[in-house]
Write an enzyme that holds these catalytic residues in place. Sequence first.
Site, PDB file in Angstrom:
ATOM      1  N   ASP A  93      55.114  25.081  38.654  1.00  0.00           N
ATOM      2  CA  ASP A  93      56.541  24.809  38.790  1.00  0.00           C
ATOM      3  C   ASP A  93      56.721  23.577  39.667  1.00  0.00           C
ATOM      4  O   ASP A  93      55.760  23.046  40.213  1.00  0.00           O
ATOM      5  CB  ASP A  93      57.282  26.028  39.348  1.00  0.00           C
ATOM      6  CG  ASP A  93      56.767  26.452  40.721  1.00  0.00           C
ATOM      7  OD1 ASP A  93      56.041  25.677  41.367  1.00  0.00           O
ATOM      8  OD2 ASP A  93      57.088  27.570  41.150  1.00  0.00           O
ATOM      9  N   ASP A 267      57.670  33.844  32.776  1.00  0.00           N
ATOM     10  CA  ASP A 267      56.838  34.086  33.957  1.00  0.00           C
ATOM     11  C   ASP A 267      57.665  34.878  34.953  1.00  0.00           C
ATOM     12  O   ASP A 267      58.901  34.826  34.927  1.00  0.00           O
ATOM     13  CB  ASP A 267      56.407  32.770  34.613  1.00  0.00           C
ATOM     14  CG  ASP A 267      57.483  32.219  35.532  1.00  0.00           C
ATOM     15  OD1 ASP A 267      57.387  32.432  36.752  1.00  0.00           O
ATOM     16  OD2 ASP A 267      58.443  31.597  35.030  1.00  0.00           O
ATOM     17  N   CYS A 305      48.751  53.841  27.692  1.00  0.00           N
ATOM     18  CA  CYS A 305      48.049  52.614  28.092  1.00  0.00           C
ATOM     19  C   CYS A 305      46.545  52.849  28.101  1.00  0.00           C
ATOM     20  O   CYS A 305      46.068  53.879  28.599  1.00  0.00           O
ATOM     21  CB  CYS A 305      48.522  52.172  29.474  1.00  0.00           C
ATOM     22  SG  CYS A 305      47.728  50.670  30.096  1.00  0.00           S
ATOM     23  N   CYS A 307      44.341  50.665  29.568  1.00  0.00           N
ATOM     24  CA  CYS A 307      43.680  49.829  30.573  1.00  0.00           C
ATOM     25  C   CYS A 307      42.720  50.681  31.395  1.00  0.00           C
ATOM     26  O   CYS A 307      42.779  51.918  31.391  1.00  0.00           O
ATOM     27  CB  CYS A 307      44.701  49.140  31.480  1.00  0.00           C
ATOM     28  SG  CYS A 307      45.406  50.162  32.789  1.00  0.00           S
ATOM     29  N   CYS A 310      44.352  53.321  33.743  1.00  0.00           N
ATOM     30  CA  CYS A 310      44.926  54.513  33.119  1.00  0.00           C
ATOM     31  C   CYS A 310      43.870  55.415  32.488  1.00  0.00           C
ATOM     32  O   CYS A 310      44.077  56.622  32.353  1.00  0.00           O
ATOM     33  CB  CYS A 310      45.959  54.108  32.069  1.00  0.00           C
ATOM     34  SG  CYS A 310      47.425  53.323  32.790  1.00  0.00           S
ATOM     35  N   HIS A 336      47.188  47.150  36.351  1.00  0.00           N
ATOM     36  CA  HIS A 336      47.875  47.885  35.280  1.00  0.00           C
ATOM     37  C   HIS A 336      49.174  47.205  34.874  1.00  0.00           C
ATOM     38  O   HIS A 336      49.462  47.057  33.677  1.00  0.00           O
ATOM     39  CB  HIS A 336      48.181  49.325  35.707  1.00  0.00           C
ATOM     40  CG  HIS A 336      49.237  49.951  34.849  1.00  0.00           C
ATOM     41  ND1 HIS A 336      48.985  50.427  33.576  1.00  0.00           N
ATOM     42  CD2 HIS A 336      50.584  50.101  35.040  1.00  0.00           C
ATOM     43  CE1 HIS A 336      50.120  50.870  33.030  1.00  0.00           C
ATOM     44  NE2 HIS A 336      51.095  50.674  33.899  1.00  0.00           N
TER      45      HIS A 336
END
Length: 370
Positions: A93, A267, A305, A307, A310, A336
Amino acid sequence: MAVRYEHIHTCAQTGARYGILHTPSGSFETPIFMPVGTQATVKTLENDEIHEVSDGLILANTYHLWLEPGVDIIAAHGGVKGFSKWDGALLTDSGGFQVFSLSDIRKIKEDGVEFRHHKSGAKLFLSPEDAIHIQNTLGADIIMSFDECPPFNSDYDYMKQSVERTIRWAKRGKDAHRHPETQALFGIVQGGPHIDLRRHCAEELKAIDFPGYAIGGLSVGETKGEMYQVLDEVVPMLPDDKPRYLMGVGTPDDLIEGVSRGIDMFDCVYPTRMARHGTAVTSHGKVVIKNKTYADDMGPLDDRCDCKVCTTYTRSYLRHLFKSEEYLGLRLISYHNLYFLKNLMAEIRQAIQQDRLADFRAEFFERYDK
């Protein structure tokens, strides 16, 4: 050209876009969510983990890196990527948002902005040319114009002056840009809730001809309805053959609503900030893992989920980490939350290609408690 957008498909239900963003550091499917690595790191995660929870395009913050460790040290490493050993793509930015949001004492001049360091109180100055030259040195694939980001409901006359200044600064920034062949400079459309000012800003920025366009000044305190109304009006003003970036927006509902209105890039610090406060973003809504109700909960954080958090840990264990003030808790929930948003964007892209994003949206909100 440093960045090229390839528009591949438009969702028949919503008008959402599926495309490919081509950069010097790789090509990325859009719509895409970009994790924020403010200080040349996505908080609590190492690079291998960042690759696992992102699509390979992340942010770094110009303002903070300019102040600490400083441009010279980063330049000695060959830029932010060499400094942090990040081998993916990078967007920086301009520092403008921090200048206007972190400093209580500032003086806006045509040359730039005088302000105070947000910690030490030291006097500082940043011009549009400074912001671009700092970003040139930081070495991101995509860099942003230096703009003023006034409060959403600022007085109309002030907002008009601010928009004109942002346009002039955008032109000066493009003229100062040293590496257009390797770094794409995006323009930022400002104007608050005033559609006529947004239109004027968009038209002037298109005349300057940037390789991409961002919508700024949203998610700064206005209602979600106000934000969506601005998007409804502004997104169609932007070129179809260039990427459209909504800055600072990243809640699951806002991602779906933004994509439905034609946004390609997002973002936000939301997923990692929420994690540091013990809140997980899940398929069913937010889970405040510190709550006592999870003390003996043997279930996964999110049963939808896959991941590694999880599929490995119970809610009971994750709560224990936070109650014990163990740093691992921050890392696991951060991992996560980012993985969840990465997976959400993949599902959104698939729904767009299948012309069923409106159906996906309805299915998502039927189970998601905002």
